[in-house]
Design a protein around this motif. Structure first.
Motif, mmCIF file in Angstrom:
data_model
loop_
_atom_site.group_PDB
_atom_site.id
_atom_site.type_symbol
_atom_site.label_atom_id
_atom_site.label_comp_id
_atom_site.label_asym_id
_atom_site.label_seq_id
_atom_site.Cartn_x
_atom_site.Cartn_y
_atom_site.Cartn_z
ATOM 1 N N ASN A 101 37.229 -34.857 -33.170
ATOM 2 C CA ASN A 101 36.022 -35.100 -32.380
ATOM 3 C C ASN A 101 34.810 -35.267 -33.297
ATOM 4 O O ASN A 101 34.430 -34.323 -33.994
ATOM 5 N N PRO A 102 34.204 -36.455 -33.320
ATOM 6 C CA PRO A 102 33.096 -36.689 -34.259
ATOM 7 C C PRO A 102 31.856 -35.863 -33.949
ATOM 8 O O PRO A 102 30.965 -35.735 -34.803
ATOM 9 N N ARG A 103 31.761 -35.307 -32.737
ATOM 10 C CA ARG A 103 30.573 -34.536 -32.354
ATOM 11 C C ARG A 103 30.739 -33.038 -32.597
ATOM 12 O O ARG A 103 29.807 -32.263 -32.334
ATOM 13 N N SER A 104 31.899 -32.645 -33.074
ATOM 14 C CA SER A 104 32.150 -31.228 -33.343
ATOM 15 C C SER A 104 32.188 -30.969 -34.831
ATOM 16 O O SER A 104 32.608 -31.824 -35.620
ATOM 17 N N THR A 105 31.753 -29.793 -35.225
ATOM 18 C CA THR A 105 31.880 -29.394 -36.624
ATOM 19 C C THR A 105 33.335 -29.027 -36.904
ATOM 20 O O THR A 105 34.125 -28.802 -35.976
ATOM 21 N N VAL A 106 33.678 -28.952 -38.183
ATOM 22 C CA VAL A 106 35.035 -28.570 -38.572
ATOM 23 C C VAL A 106 35.378 -27.189 -38.012
ATOM 24 O O VAL A 106 36.489 -26.955 -37.521
ATOM 25 N N LYS A 107 34.409 -26.305 -38.052
ATOM 26 C CA LYS A 107 34.624 -24.951 -37.525
ATOM 27 C C LYS A 107 34.998 -25.011 -36.042
ATOM 28 O O LYS A 107 35.934 -24.331 -35.600
ATOM 29 N N GLU A 108 34.284 -25.828 -35.279
ATOM 30 C CA GLU A 108 34.542 -25.936 -33.846
ATOM 31 C C GLU A 108 35.888 -26.595 -33.562
ATOM 32 O O GLU A 108 36.600 -26.203 -32.629
ATOM 33 N N ILE A 109 36.254 -27.600 -34.374
ATOM 34 C CA ILE A 109 37.522 -28.308 -34.188
ATOM 35 C C ILE A 109 38.705 -27.364 -34.372
ATOM 36 O O ILE A 109 39.645 -27.360 -33.571
ATOM 37 N N ILE A 110 38.659 -26.559 -35.420
ATOM 38 C CA ILE A 110 39.779 -25.662 -35.713
ATOM 39 C C ILE A 110 39.799 -24.473 -34.754
ATOM 40 O O ILE A 110 40.868 -23.975 -34.375
ATOM 41 N N ALA A 111 38.607 -24.025 -34.330
ATOM 42 C CA ALA A 111 38.531 -22.845 -33.464
ATOM 43 C C ALA A 111 38.895 -23.155 -32.014
ATOM 44 O O ALA A 111 39.287 -22.244 -31.261
ATOM 45 N N ARG A 141 34.935 -22.589 -47.336
ATOM 46 C CA ARG A 141 33.951 -22.141 -46.341
ATOM 47 C C ARG A 141 32.816 -23.145 -46.179
ATOM 48 O O ARG A 141 32.298 -23.351 -45.076
ATOM 49 N N GLY A 142 32.422 -23.785 -47.260
ATOM 50 C CA GLY A 142 31.314 -24.733 -47.199
ATOM 51 C C GLY A 142 31.580 -25.938 -46.325
ATOM 52 O O GLY A 142 30.651 -26.631 -45.893
ATOM 53 N N HIS A 143 32.859 -26.215 -46.039
ATOM 54 C CA HIS A 143 33.204 -27.366 -45.206
ATOM 55 C C HIS A 143 33.117 -27.061 -43.712
ATOM 56 O O HIS A 143 33.162 -27.987 -42.897
ATOM 57 N N ALA A 144 33.004 -25.790 -43.343
ATOM 58 C CA ALA A 144 33.128 -25.386 -41.940
ATOM 59 C C ALA A 144 32.025 -25.955 -41.047
ATOM 60 O O ALA A 144 32.268 -26.262 -39.872
ATOM 61 N N ARG A 146 30.321 -28.767 -41.520
ATOM 62 C CA ARG A 146 30.166 -30.214 -41.648
ATOM 63 C C ARG A 146 30.917 -30.949 -40.544
ATOM 64 O O ARG A 146 31.750 -30.382 -39.854
ATOM 65 N N TYR A 147 30.624 -32.245 -40.405
ATOM 66 C CA TYR A 147 31.230 -33.080 -39.374
ATOM 67 C C TYR A 147 32.286 -34.004 -39.989
ATOM 68 O O TYR A 147 32.235 -34.312 -41.189
ATOM 69 N N PRO A 148 33.253 -34.463 -39.168
ATOM 70 C CA PRO A 148 34.354 -35.270 -39.706
ATOM 71 C C PRO A 148 33.913 -36.491 -40.517
ATOM 72 O O PRO A 148 34.573 -36.845 -41.492
ATOM 73 N N HIS A 149 32.811 -37.149 -40.133
ATOM 74 C CA HIS A 149 32.417 -38.362 -40.843
ATOM 75 C C HIS A 149 31.980 -38.089 -42.281
ATOM 76 O O HIS A 149 31.849 -39.014 -43.086
ATOM 77 N N GLU A 150 31.773 -36.825 -42.628
ATOM 78 C CA GLU A 150 31.340 -36.463 -43.971
ATOM 79 C C GLU A 150 32.522 -36.274 -44.938
ATOM 80 O O GLU A 150 32.312 -35.965 -46.106
ATOM 81 N N PHE A 151 33.751 -36.496 -44.440
ATOM 82 C CA PHE A 151 34.936 -36.242 -45.256
ATOM 83 C C PHE A 151 35.704 -37.521 -45.533
ATOM 84 O O PHE A 151 35.609 -38.507 -44.793
ATOM 85 N N SER A 152 36.495 -37.495 -46.599
ATOM 86 C CA SER A 152 37.411 -38.590 -46.904
ATOM 87 C C SER A 152 38.614 -38.526 -45.968
ATOM 88 O O SER A 152 38.809 -37.541 -45.249
ATOM 89 N N GLY A 153 39.451 -39.577 -45.990
ATOM 90 C CA GLY A 153 40.641 -39.592 -45.146
ATOM 91 C C GLY A 153 41.575 -38.434 -45.431
ATOM 92 O O GLY A 153 42.111 -37.801 -44.514
ATOM 93 N N GLY A 154 41.806 -38.141 -46.699
ATOM 94 C CA GLY A 154 42.680 -37.034 -47.065
ATOM 95 C C GLY A 154 42.138 -35.694 -46.606
ATOM 96 O O GLY A 154 42.897 -34.825 -46.140
ATOM 97 N N GLN A 155 40.828 -35.513 -46.726
ATOM 98 C CA GLN A 155 40.223 -34.262 -46.273
ATOM 99 C C GLN A 155 40.308 -34.129 -44.756
ATOM 100 O O GLN A 155 40.556 -33.046 -44.230
ATOM 101 N N ARG A 156 40.123 -35.241 -44.042
ATOM 102 C CA ARG A 156 40.231 -35.186 -42.585
ATOM 103 C C ARG A 156 41.639 -34.817 -42.149
ATOM 104 O O ARG A 156 41.818 -34.081 -41.180
#
Length: 323
Positions: A101-111, A141-144, A146-156
């Motif tokens: 979800n591009p509108r959710s942070t990584v923390k929200e996506i995993i939680a 922890r620093g990635h939590a 951030r939003y998906p568009h800020e990551f590379s394909g491998g990181q996503r």
């Protein structure tokens, strides 16, 4: 004896495509997955392998057949049982760009799965688990925040893996998890999955079209063509002694990083186009592209038979084997 955690029996999945036509995406497929192993499912795009994965998860209703997980058909579970089932089995999706979800942070996506299943009453414990999962997949922890568009394909894709692990599942369906990634990143993700499997005792159904990468992670491999399973055996046996002409053609297309071998080996080029699954060929569905096609191939569908120990194939070239 190794426990069978997943058993697929004579699975069919059909889709209505208008004007009374039916597309048979999965045609009488049978296989099993043992606890703790990685079962690879390979074949060209459109062969039905992703449909099998989604039908196992219950994202598609089956047309007929059985999808047994721990002895129970997942399509016969009531709502409460199905809710619990999803804690046991999770899916890593093919496209790391579209599956987050591009509108959710990584923390929200995993939680989110944790919140849906009420795993934690404390937000701090939930956040601690999110951070732990990020570290398990090579992030921090620093990635939590951030939003998906800020990551590379491998990181996503690593984020997608962390989300799949959020409910501590036993079984993961990885639906072409590396096809959208660069080659160097593909190896990193495969190594990560192998590491997590060793640490957590996970069972994988690994879906892909790249046989060379599948060999690196799979214990056994099933080869699909136009909705049909055409060959199934151990990873080593498939590469050392492929029996089906389609498998032989797929293996011949894998580049070898040695110019002398690459230049001298025989490449099998399949003639013709992939037939329409709405109107497949009679008999053997591969016969229109097979260099060894015989008259019987047009008349009879080949039986699924064990040609060698734990090596199964559906091909009239091996009709002398006991079906």
């Amino acid at each position: 004896m190794t426990a069978r955690v997943l058993q697929i029996n004579h699975l069919y999945k059909q889709f209505a495509v208008g004007k009374g036509s039916v597309l048979t995406a999965v045609n009488d497929v049978t296989f099993h997955v043992n606890k703790g192993e990685t079962f690879g499912l390979v074949g060209e795009s459109g062969c039905g392998k992703t449909t099998i994965g989604r039908t196992i998860m219950g994202l598609y209703d089956k047309t007929s057949g059985e999808v047994l997980y721990d002895g129970r058909d997942v399509h016969e579970l009531d709502n409460k049982e199905q809710f619990q089932f999803y804690r046991t089995m999770q899916m890593i999706f093919q496209d790391p760009y579209a599956s987050l979800n591009p509108r959710s942070t990584v923390k929200e996506i995993i939680a989110e799965p944790m919140e849906v299943h009420g795993m934690y009453t404390s937000k701090k414990k939930q956040l601690d688990r999110v951070i732990e999962l990020l570290e398990e997949v090579g992030l921090n922890r620093g990635h939590a925040e951030r939003y998906p568009h800020e990551f590379s394909g491998g990181q996503r894709q690593r984020i997608g893996i962390a989300r799949a692990l959020a409910l501590d599942p036993d079984f993961i369906i990885a639906d072409e998890p590396i096809s959208a990634l660069d080659v160097s990143v593909q190896a990193q993700v495969v190594n990560l999955l192998k590491k997590l499997q060793a640490e957590k005792g996970l069972t994988f159904l690994f879906i892909a079209h790249d046989l060379s990468m599948v060999k690196q992670i799979s214990d056994r491999i099933g080869v699909m063509y136009l909705g049909n399973m055409v060959e199934l055996t151990s990873s080593d046996s498939l590469y050392e002694n492929p029996l089906h002409p389609y498998t032989q053609a797929l293996l011949s297309a894998i580049p070898i990083p040695d110019p002398d071998i690459e230049d001298s080996r025989e490449r099998i080029i399949l003639d013709g186009e992939l037939p329409s699954p709405v109107n497949p060929p009679s008999g053997c569905v591969f016969r229109t592209r097979c260099p060894f096609a015989m008259d019987i191939c047009a008349e009879q569908k080949p039986a699924w038979k064990e040609v060698e120990t734990d090596h199964y194939v559906a091909c009239h070239l091996h009709d002398k084997a006991k079906a």
